[in-house]
Design a protein around this motif. Structure first.
Motif, PDB file in Angstrom:
ATOM      1  N   MET A   1       0.843  -1.174   0.000  1.00  0.00           N
ATOM      2  CA  MET A   1       0.000   0.000   0.000  1.00  0.00           C
ATOM      3  C   MET A   1       0.892   1.242   0.000  1.00  0.00           C
ATOM      4  SD  MET A   1      -3.010   1.173   2.603  1.00  0.00           S
ATOM      5  CE  MET A   1      -2.119   1.411   4.113  1.00  0.00           C
ATOM      6  N   ALA A   2       0.597   2.183  -0.882  1.00  0.00           N
ATOM      7  CA  ALA A   2       1.358   3.431  -0.956  1.00  0.00           C
ATOM      8  C   ALA A   2       0.943   4.363   0.179  1.00  0.00           C
ATOM      9  CB  ALA A   2       1.116   4.101  -2.299  1.00  0.00           C
ATOM     10  N   ILE A   3       1.925   5.018   0.755  1.00  0.00           N
ATOM     11  CA  ILE A   3       1.661   5.958   1.839  1.00  0.00           C
ATOM     12  C   ILE A   3       1.693   7.362   1.248  1.00  0.00           C
ATOM     13  CG2 ILE A   3       2.500   6.890   4.024  1.00  0.00           C
ATOM     14  CD1 ILE A   3       3.652   4.079   4.577  1.00  0.00           C
ATOM     15  N   ARG A   4       0.546   8.026   1.298  1.00  0.00           N
ATOM     16  CA  ARG A   4       0.446   9.384   0.776  1.00  0.00           C
ATOM     17  C   ARG A   4       0.221  10.399   1.892  1.00  0.00           C
ATOM     18  NH1 ARG A   4      -1.853   6.002  -2.724  1.00  0.00           N
ATOM     19  NH2 ARG A   4      -3.923   6.160  -1.862  1.00  0.00           N
ATOM     20  N   THR A   5      -0.399   9.969   2.974  1.00  0.00           N
ATOM     21  CA  THR A   5      -0.617  10.832   4.132  1.00  0.00           C
ATOM     22  C   THR A   5      -0.459   9.978   5.391  1.00  0.00           C
ATOM     23  OG1 THR A   5      -2.996  10.440   4.349  1.00  0.00           O
ATOM     24  CG2 THR A   5      -2.319  12.217   2.859  1.00  0.00           C
ATOM     25  N   THR A   7      -2.622   9.165   7.478  1.00  0.00           N
ATOM     26  CA  THR A   7      -3.744   8.245   7.665  1.00  0.00           C
ATOM     27  C   THR A   7      -3.580   6.959   6.850  1.00  0.00           C
ATOM     28  OG1 THR A   7      -5.049   9.388   5.976  1.00  0.00           O
ATOM     29  CG2 THR A   7      -5.375  10.069   8.267  1.00  0.00           C
ATOM     30  N   ASP A   8      -2.616   6.943   5.921  1.00  0.00           N
ATOM     31  CA  ASP A   8      -2.334   5.725   5.153  1.00  0.00           C
ATOM     32  C   ASP A   8      -1.370   4.788   5.881  1.00  0.00           C
ATOM     33  OD1 ASP A   8      -3.916   6.490   2.948  1.00  0.00           O
ATOM     34  OD2 ASP A   8      -2.269   7.684   2.131  1.00  0.00           O
ATOM     35  N   LEU A   9      -0.812   5.244   7.009  1.00  0.00           N
ATOM     36  CA  LEU A   9       0.090   4.388   7.780  1.00  0.00           C
ATOM     37  C   LEU A   9      -0.670   3.185   8.320  1.00  0.00           C
ATOM     38  CD1 LEU A   9       1.950   7.086   9.924  1.00  0.00           C
ATOM     39  CD2 LEU A   9       2.928   5.751   8.051  1.00  0.00           C
ATOM     40  N   PRO A  10       0.022   2.059   8.517  1.00  0.00           N
ATOM     41  CA  PRO A  10      -0.620   0.941   9.213  1.00  0.00           C
ATOM     42  C   PRO A  10      -1.116   1.408  10.579  1.00  0.00           C
ATOM     43  CG  PRO A  10       1.482   0.270   8.285  1.00  0.00           C
ATOM     44  CD  PRO A  10       1.393   1.762   8.117  1.00  0.00           C
ATOM     45  N   LEU A  11      -2.190   0.831  11.061  1.00  0.00           N
ATOM     46  CA  LEU A  11      -2.838   1.277  12.292  1.00  0.00           C
ATOM     47  C   LEU A  11      -1.875   1.379  13.476  1.00  0.00           C
ATOM     48  CD1 LEU A  11      -5.528   2.237  13.301  1.00  0.00           C
ATOM     49  CD2 LEU A  11      -6.158  -0.116  13.785  1.00  0.00           C
ATOM     50  N   ASP A  12      -1.017   0.386  13.662  1.00  0.00           N
ATOM     51  CA  ASP A  12      -0.053   0.423  14.778  1.00  0.00           C
ATOM     52  C   ASP A  12       0.917   1.593  14.635  1.00  0.00           C
ATOM     53  OD1 ASP A  12      -1.208  -1.814  15.876  1.00  0.00           O
ATOM     54  OD2 ASP A  12       0.373  -3.197  15.218  1.00  0.00           O
ATOM     55  N   ASP A  13       1.424   1.796  13.425  1.00  0.00           N
ATOM     56  CA  ASP A  13       2.345   2.912  13.178  1.00  0.00           C
ATOM     57  C   ASP A  13       1.637   4.247  13.370  1.00  0.00           C
ATOM     58  OD1 ASP A  13       4.279   1.059  12.588  1.00  0.00           O
ATOM     59  OD2 ASP A  13       4.633   1.750  10.544  1.00  0.00           O
TER      60      ASP A  13
END
Length: 86
Positions: A1-5, A7-13
């Motif tokens: 999954m691409a991280i753009r913001t 909120t795109d981080l994995p839930l734990d991160d």
């Protein structure tokens, strides 16, 4: 999954990022986060770029959350503090 913001981080991160920000008097909205392929890595692992104002730092994303520890070290060292207006 691409991280753009953030909120795109994995839930734990995302939760750990929010806590690190709060411990240092910041909110996640104070930072711009984006992901990109690491141009120096032949496997093109992902780098997470965290920006605040004119300051930016890139962290290599791994499964152990090392980037979060490095981000907090930068917060402790006041890397992301903006200079006061003269």
């Amino acid at each position: 999954m691409a991280i753009r913001t953030y909120t795109d981080l994995p839930l734990d991160d995302r939760a750990a990022f929010e806590l690190a920000c709060a411990r240092h008097g910041f909110a996640p909205i104070h930072f711009d986060i984006s992901g990109q392929a690491d141009p120096d890595d032949p496997a093109h692992s992902e780098l997470l770029v965290v920006r605040r104002g004119a300051w930016a730092q890139a962290y290599r994303v791994d499964s152990r959350g090392q980037w979060l520890r490095q981000f907090e070290v930068d917060l402790n060292g006041r890397f992301f503090r903006l200079a006061p207006h003269a």
